[in-house]
Design a protein around this motif. Structure first.
Motif, mmCIF file in Angstrom:
data_model
loop_
_atom_site.group_PDB
_atom_site.id
_atom_site.type_symbol
_atom_site.label_atom_id
_atom_site.label_comp_id
_atom_site.label_asym_id
_atom_site.label_seq_id
_atom_site.Cartn_x
_atom_site.Cartn_y
_atom_site.Cartn_z
ATOM 1 N N ALA A 39 0.855 -1.185 0.000
ATOM 2 C CA ALA A 39 0.000 0.000 0.000
ATOM 3 C C ALA A 39 0.894 1.239 0.000
ATOM 4 C CB ALA A 39 -0.908 0.015 1.225
ATOM 5 N N LEU A 40 0.455 2.252 -0.723
ATOM 6 C CA LEU A 40 1.143 3.543 -0.735
ATOM 7 C C LEU A 40 0.397 4.480 0.203
ATOM 8 C CD1 LEU A 40 1.756 4.043 -4.563
ATOM 9 C CD2 LEU A 40 3.293 3.045 -2.873
ATOM 10 N N GLN A 41 1.139 5.194 1.046
ATOM 11 C CA GLN A 41 0.510 6.123 1.967
ATOM 12 C C GLN A 41 1.313 7.412 1.983
ATOM 13 O OE1 GLN A 41 0.378 4.898 6.110
ATOM 14 N NE2 GLN A 41 -1.652 5.763 6.287
ATOM 15 N N GLY A 42 0.608 8.541 1.994
ATOM 16 C CA GLY A 42 1.264 9.835 2.064
ATOM 17 C C GLY A 42 1.710 10.403 0.727
ATOM 18 N N PHE A 43 1.522 9.673 -0.347
ATOM 19 C CA PHE A 43 1.890 10.162 -1.675
ATOM 20 C C PHE A 43 0.767 11.042 -2.207
ATOM 21 C CE2 PHE A 43 4.643 6.515 -1.350
ATOM 22 C CZ PHE A 43 5.787 6.901 -2.006
ATOM 23 N N GLN A 44 1.117 12.064 -2.947
ATOM 24 C CA GLN A 44 0.107 12.887 -3.601
ATOM 25 C C GLN A 44 -0.523 12.043 -4.703
ATOM 26 O OE1 GLN A 44 2.185 16.358 -4.996
ATOM 27 N NE2 GLN A 44 3.080 16.755 -3.005
ATOM 28 N N PRO A 45 -1.854 11.896 -4.691
ATOM 29 C CA PRO A 45 -2.516 10.940 -5.594
ATOM 30 C C PRO A 45 -2.206 11.121 -7.078
ATOM 31 C CG PRO A 45 -4.074 11.858 -4.025
ATOM 32 C CD PRO A 45 -2.789 12.586 -3.835
ATOM 33 N N ALA A 46 -2.131 12.340 -7.551
ATOM 34 C CA ALA A 46 -1.954 12.555 -8.991
ATOM 35 C C ALA A 46 -0.557 13.050 -9.349
ATOM 36 C CB ALA A 46 -2.996 13.543 -9.496
ATOM 37 N N SER A 47 0.383 12.956 -8.413
ATOM 38 C CA SER A 47 1.725 13.438 -8.744
ATOM 39 C C SER A 47 2.369 12.506 -9.770
ATOM 40 C CB SER A 47 2.599 13.531 -7.485
ATOM 41 O OG SER A 47 3.186 12.294 -7.178
ATOM 42 N N THR A 50 4.152 9.541 -8.179
ATOM 43 C CA THR A 50 3.240 8.510 -7.689
ATOM 44 C C THR A 50 2.736 7.651 -8.842
ATOM 45 O OG1 THR A 50 2.551 9.970 -5.897
ATOM 46 C CG2 THR A 50 1.129 8.090 -6.368
ATOM 47 N N LEU A 51 2.396 8.287 -9.948
ATOM 48 C CA LEU A 51 1.908 7.543 -11.111
ATOM 49 C C LEU A 51 2.989 6.611 -11.668
ATOM 50 C CD1 LEU A 51 -0.126 10.375 -12.882
ATOM 51 C CD2 LEU A 51 -0.998 8.513 -11.446
ATOM 52 N N GLU A 52 4.226 7.088 -11.721
ATOM 53 C CA GLU A 52 5.334 6.250 -12.212
ATOM 54 C C GLU A 52 5.602 5.098 -11.250
ATOM 55 O OE1 GLU A 52 8.148 4.498 -14.389
ATOM 56 O OE2 GLU A 52 6.885 6.135 -15.083
ATOM 57 N N LEU A 53 5.546 5.374 -9.953
ATOM 58 C CA LEU A 53 5.752 4.321 -8.959
ATOM 59 C C LEU A 53 4.656 3.267 -9.057
ATOM 60 C CD1 LEU A 53 7.630 3.469 -6.717
ATOM 61 C CD2 LEU A 53 6.326 4.887 -5.153
ATOM 62 N N ARG A 54 3.411 3.700 -9.208
ATOM 63 C CA ARG A 54 2.297 2.757 -9.377
ATOM 64 C C ARG A 54 2.500 1.893 -10.630
ATOM 65 N NH1 ARG A 54 -2.394 2.925 -6.797
ATOM 66 N NH2 ARG A 54 -2.730 4.532 -5.241
#
Length: 168
Positions: A39-47, A50-54
């Motif tokens: 689970a990712l926590q504390g990341f800005q949802p649309a940054s 975050t998108l690259e990490l997902r």
């Protein structure tokens, strides 16, 4: 090409392949993660980071969950920022050089709060010269540099996640 030069080219190509195979050269593979859910926590949802990490997590065998309490491992961001600062001022107040910065502070823990990887600070910088006459091209260069830093940062996080071992 003559018949002789084709044979020579084929011989060189096969020799190079044998040398690379014999020296242990191997292309970098995706990191193998030793847990099943994350689970990712504390990341800005649309940054973009975050998108690259997902995207990189979804390429692995790990399932990405929204609920940190149900995950085996939680990747928690303390800071996820990118910014652009002026480095070299020119004459008449014109900007000559920018510094692009990507900063990520994160830690890896279990849902119960046990720290698996301590707080890690990841800082990437790129310098970019600037000219008013090339504003559109420099804007595209800036986007490409940030995209490359986001990819590199996500890849580094994935390699760190591959080192995580859960206690049974």
């Amino acid at each position: 090409m003559t018949q002789l030069s084709r044979r020579q080219a084929l011989g060189l190509a096969s020799s190079a392949a044998l040398l690379l195979a014999g020296c242990g050269f191997e292309l970098r593979r995706e990191p193998e993660l030793q847990f099943k859910t994350l689970a990712l926590q504390g990341f800005q949802p649309a940054s973009p980071l975050t998108l690259e990490l997902r995207r990189q997590i979804e390429r692995s065998t790990v399932q990405l969950l929204d609920d940190p309490n149900r995950a085996d491992v939680v990747l928690e961001a303390r800071r996820d920022t990118q910014r652009k600062t002026q480095v070299v001022p020119g004459i008449a107040g014109q900007v000559r050089e920018w510094q692009l910065r990507l900063e990520l502070d994160y830690l890896v823990r279990t849902p119960a709060g046990e720290i698996l990887l301590p707080r890690t600070e990841l800082l990437m910088t790129r310098d970019m010269n600037y000219a008013e006459g090339q504003a559109l091209a420099k804007e595209q260069e800036e986007l490409q540099l940030f995209r490359a830093m986001q990819y590199d940062a996500a890849a580094q996080v994935m390699r760190r996640l591959a080192a995580v071992r859960l206690k049974n």
